[in-house]
Design an enzyme around this catalytic site. Structure first.
Site, PDB file in Angstrom:
ATOM      1  CG  ASP A   1      -1.534   1.371   1.568  1.00  0.00           C
ATOM      2  OD1 ASP A   1      -1.785   2.190   0.721  1.00  0.00           O
ATOM      3  OD2 ASP A   1      -2.535   1.369   2.537  1.00  0.00           O
TER       4      ASP A   1
ATOM      5  CE  LYS B   1      -4.607   9.067   0.809  1.00  0.00           C
ATOM      6  NZ  LYS B   1      -5.213   9.730   1.969  1.00  0.00           N
TER       7      LYS B   1
ATOM      8  CB  CYS C   1      -9.403   4.448   7.950  1.00  0.00           C
ATOM      9  SG  CYS C   1     -10.838   5.304   7.150  1.00  0.00           S
TER      10      CYS C   1
END
Length: 410
Positions: free
Chosen positions: A204, A230, A368
């Site tokens: 990730d 991002k 999250c």
């Protein structure tokens, strides 16, 4: 000369960098904006805004399968963007699948690569610092998620991770840079060790690509997922890198236009890579905007961005250590620009509200990463996260606002 230290990159011209981001001129509650929410999304430079505007003004059309001029312009720009992105990552264009972001990329791998290979009891090995998008898709696919421990400092316990690599491990999925802690994991070492045991690896990379120069060919991971927003690009667009042999073997996971070669009522056949995984009208402007964002990163220089952010991170760590009743959460030795913290007597949301009134934008909540919050015994943190346009003055504004918050809550 072998063993010689890497040259120190020249410092950023911070004023010139900031001048390229129109939103940084906004006043927030009458105060200068100190935007420190970059792990959630970065702001966009003029060059990206111009690329998006130019596409919609001069080339807006659906790509492929048309002969009119606007379609040709759109297709040329869209496919050039794929070439640009592939070059930035040091992979082939066929290995770059366009997605809506990191989350969709991970879900694609979960459903198309992992699920057909699963047997009852099979595991995906993750870490205790993963984002929900690197936990839930594996569970939905039917795998058991096993998490390697992290230390009190927020570092991965590599011995525990190695011990949990077992015969039931069908995939290793690891975050490159923790969104909540800033921890930079030793992904190259982990990829090597997992693959030596025949276990494929997904990384990730959502929080990494704006801060560390990526070379996915050298890294050797089987999959690497990322989001444009991002890294100074537009929202709603991302890229999944996947090794060609995996993509060729994986079935499509979405059906529709452009991912097919032939269609009949009896059967359909699939398009070439990477289009086999890109059903429907693609996000043309997202691809073009992301390519422009990568051009911007290269124009500044990733080494310069990294060095600058590390300087601001070190300064911020020292400044926040002097705030009464404040505790940093995540003090790993190798970190990207993330400062997560809690303050005695104040909920993270209340902290965020006070900071907002002082013009300081941070993110509050569990980010999250609910299992990570449980690991540290806290419901939430406030998180300040850095980008190329942040400076020590942003940290000073943050620290002053936190001192005000301390007086209010303690």
């Amino acid at each position: 000369m072998s063993g010689a230290p890497s040259p120190v990159p020249p410092p950023l011209d911070l004023a010139a960098i900031r001048a390229q981001f129109p939103i940084l001129a906004e006043r927030i509650h009458g105060k200068r904006l100190a935007y420190l929410d970059n792990a959630a999304t970065t702001q966009k430079p003029e060059s990206v805004l111009r690329a998006l505007d130019d596409y919609y003004r001069h080339a807006n059309s659906n790509v492929h399968r048309a002969v009119h001029e606007l379609a040709a312009r759109a297709t040329t720009q869209y496919e050039a963007a794929r070439d640009r992105i592939a070059a930035f990552l040091n992979v082939t264009r066929e290995e770059c699948v366009f997605t809506r972001g990191t989350t969709e990329g991970i879900n694609l791998v979960a459903r198309s690569f992992l699920q057909p290979r699963l047997q009852p009891g099979d595991e995906v090995l993750v870490t205790g610092m993963e984002h929900h998008s690197n936990i839930v898709p594996w569970q939905l696919a039917g795998a058991k998620t096993v998490a390697a421990r992290i230390t009190d400092e927020g570092e991965l316990d590599l011995d525990d991770w190695r011990a949990k690599l077992g015969p039931r491990t069908k995939l290793v999925s690891i975050v490159h840079v923790s969104n909540s802690l800033g921890t930079i994991n030793p992904v190259a070492e982990m990829v090597r060790e997992a693959q030596q045991r025949g276990i494929p690896v997904l990384v990730d990379g959502a929080q990494a690509i704006a801060h560390e120069a990526p070379d996915l060919r050298a890294l050797g991971a089987d999959f690497y997922a990322m989001s444009a927003h991002k890294a100074y690009g537009p929202t709603g667009f991302g890229v999944l890198f996947a090794r060609r042999e995996h993509l060729e073997a994986m079935p499509p996971w979405h059906g529709g236009g452009d991912m097919i070669r032939t269609v009949s009522f009896e059967r359909s056949t699939w398009n070439d890579l990477p289009y086999k995984f890109e059903a429907g009208t693609p996000d043309m402007s997202g691809a073009i905007g992301f390519a422009a964002a990568l051009d911007w990163i290269d124009s500044v220089g990733m080494a310069r961005i990294h060095a600058h952010e590390q300087d601001v991170l070190a300064y911020g760590t020292a400044q926040l250590a002097d705030i009464p009743e404040l505790r940093l959460v995540g003090t790993a030795r190798h970190k990207a620009g993330v400062l997560s913290f809690v303050m005695e007597g104040a909920h993270a949301h209340d902290l965020g509200s006070v900071l907002d009134q002082e013009g300081v934008a941070v993110r509050t909540g569990h980010h999250c990463t609910m299992p990570l919050m449980e690991r540290f015994g806290i419901p939430a943190t406030a998180r300040a996260s850095l980008a190329a346009y942040n400076g020590r003055d942003d940290i000073d504004q943050l620290a002053a606002a936190l001192r005000k918050a301390h007086r209010l809550f303690n």
